[in-house]
Write a protein that holds these residues in place. Structure first.
Motif, PDB file in Angstrom:
ATOM      1  N   SER A 135      27.783 -83.770  20.165  1.00  0.00           N
ATOM      2  CA  SER A 135      26.371 -83.519  19.894  1.00  0.00           C
ATOM      3  C   SER A 135      26.187 -82.813  18.560  1.00  0.00           C
ATOM      4  O   SER A 135      25.262 -83.117  17.801  1.00  0.00           O
ATOM      5  N   VAL A 136      27.094 -81.840  18.276  1.00  0.00           N
ATOM      6  CA  VAL A 136      27.009 -81.130  17.003  1.00  0.00           C
ATOM      7  C   VAL A 136      27.204 -82.093  15.838  1.00  0.00           C
ATOM      8  O   VAL A 136      26.503 -82.024  14.812  1.00  0.00           O
ATOM      9  N   LYS A 137      28.131 -83.015  15.964  1.00  0.00           N
ATOM     10  CA  LYS A 137      28.385 -83.983  14.898  1.00  0.00           C
ATOM     11  C   LYS A 137      27.172 -84.857  14.663  1.00  0.00           C
ATOM     12  O   LYS A 137      26.792 -85.137  13.506  1.00  0.00           O
ATOM     13  N   GLN A 140      24.271 -82.836  13.113  1.00  0.00           N
ATOM     14  CA  GLN A 140      24.597 -82.445  11.742  1.00  0.00           C
ATOM     15  C   GLN A 140      24.321 -83.609  10.787  1.00  0.00           C
ATOM     16  O   GLN A 140      23.760 -83.429   9.692  1.00  0.00           O
ATOM     17  N   GLN A 141      24.695 -84.802  11.195  1.00  0.00           N
ATOM     18  CA  GLN A 141      24.422 -85.988  10.375  1.00  0.00           C
ATOM     19  C   GLN A 141      22.927 -86.221  10.245  1.00  0.00           C
ATOM     20  O   GLN A 141      22.420 -86.577   9.167  1.00  0.00           O
ATOM     21  N   ALA A 165      16.447 -76.936  13.577  1.00  0.00           N
ATOM     22  CA  ALA A 165      16.453 -76.303  14.897  1.00  0.00           C
ATOM     23  C   ALA A 165      17.368 -77.055  15.857  1.00  0.00           C
ATOM     24  O   ALA A 165      18.107 -76.462  16.655  1.00  0.00           O
ATOM     25  N   ALA A 166      17.336 -78.384  15.786  1.00  0.00           N
ATOM     26  CA  ALA A 166      18.203 -79.177  16.653  1.00  0.00           C
ATOM     27  C   ALA A 166      19.666 -78.910  16.345  1.00  0.00           C
ATOM     28  O   ALA A 166      20.521 -78.848  17.237  1.00  0.00           O
ATOM     29  N   ARG A 167      19.978 -78.761  15.051  1.00  0.00           N
ATOM     30  CA  ARG A 167      21.371 -78.470  14.685  1.00  0.00           C
ATOM     31  C   ARG A 167      21.825 -77.110  15.204  1.00  0.00           C
ATOM     32  O   ARG A 167      22.929 -76.952  15.751  1.00  0.00           O
TER      33      ARG A 167
END
Length: 337
Positions: A135-137, A140-141, A165-167
């Motif tokens: 999810s982080v990857k 981040q993209q 915020a999502a990141r």
């Protein structure tokens, strides 16, 4: 008639005696009377009255409950360990079951803390961490793409803030998953183990307390005795502390007397005395067990020297084995040494 005549003759002869003879006769009579009195005082030992007593045992109600069963009657002889009366145990059994359940729960938590996490839980935490990394990857993209479009004025500031915020949220979940996995891999801390052990000990103490309370609902004779008083019936509700049964111990009877204050210097604890019982030719040996330190009647400081002889001190005298069959309450005499 003959006796009257003799007295008359003696009276006439007495009138004829001279004053010297009359004084001599009177002196002889007084001396004989005094001698007889001294002889009687020397032969007769002082005696005090007393009664046969036995240790009284009182059984009281530990809690307020209904009387469920009575196994004895007044006057019955019972042995040590015999169940005399039982109170209703429904509530006590329920409380004991609750404490036992709490003990099982505490033991299960302690076992879990000692054993540590299962392999399935570790695999589950590792999978959650893998999902958090993915999810982080992804976010981040998405954030980097939103940032480029924002620079070209394609997207607004609000779009950039939402991507940021999502990141950050995804990064926080990733850190949480890492901590959960690390916690399972490292096992339980020593402080948590101590807390779990303490909880088990507390639960065990609660079970023991309720077991004791349940056992106390069955009133048991502590010594061989005779049931003296039993004023209750099955179905009566008694209050906590109420006297349920009065017992009189069978063994080791004693005599209780009131010892005059004038004999305190001659009778001590351990002194040997003779117990005189009506109907028995031979006295029974007795040993003074205890003499109370305070008088049973008027305090000494309220009396003058003449009245102090009236003070009485409660005294217990052990009876020799040959007198153990004497009934409680029997009156008898004790001959002091």
């Amino acid at each position: 008639m003959i006796l009257t005549n003799r007295l008359t003759v003696m009276s006439v002869k007495t009138r004829r005696l001279s004053p010297q003879r009359w004084g001599k006769m009177l002196a002889n009579l007084l001396g004989a009377a005094l001698l007889l009195q001294l002889t009687a005082c020397g032969d007769e030992s002082p005696r005090v009255l007393g009664t046969v007593e036995r240790d009284r045992l009182t059984l009281t109600a530990p809690v307020g409950e209904l009387i469920n069963q009575i196994n004895v009657v007044e006057g019955q002889q019972v042995q040590a360990g015999e169940v005399l009366l039982e109170l209703d145990s429904t509530a006590a059994k329920a409380r004991l079951g609750q404490r036992q359940a709490e003990l099982k729960q505490a033991q299960a938590k302690l076992e879990e803390a000692v054993t540590g996490a299962r392999s399935e839980d570790i695999d589950k935490a590792r999978a959650a961490l893998d999902g958090a990394n993915a999810s982080v990857k992804e976010v981040q993209q998405n954030f980097e793409r939103t940032q480029r479009l924002f620079k070209t004025k394609v997207l607004s500031q609000a779009d950039l803030d939402a991507a940021l915020a999502a990141r950050d949220t995804s990064l926080a979940k990733q850190a949480e998953a890492e901590q959960s996995l690390r916690l399972l891999q490292n096992g339980t801390r020593s402080e948590q183990l101590e807390q779990a052990r303490a909880a088990v000990e507390a639960a065990m103490a609660g079970v023991a307390q309720e077991q004791k309370a349940l056992k106390d609902l069955s009133l048991v004779a502590a010594r061989s005795a005779v049931v003296d008083t039993l004023p209750w019936r099955v179905g009566d509700r008694v209050a906590a502390g109420s006297q349920l049964i009065g017992l009189l111990a069978i063994e080791h009877p004693y005599v209780r007397v009131y010892l005059p204050a004038t004999w305190l210097d001659r009778v001590k604890a351990g002194s040997q005395v003779k117990i005189l019982v009506d109907g028995r030719a031979q006295p029974i040996a007795g040993t003074v067990r205890n003499i109370r330190s305070q008088p049973a009647y008027t305090p000494f400081y309220a009396l003058n020297e003449r009245d102090r002889a009236r003070l009485m001190y409660l005294t217990d005298i052990d009876i020799a084995p040959e007198g153990e069959d004497l009934p409680t309450g029997m009156a008898l005499e004790v001959q002091l040494p």
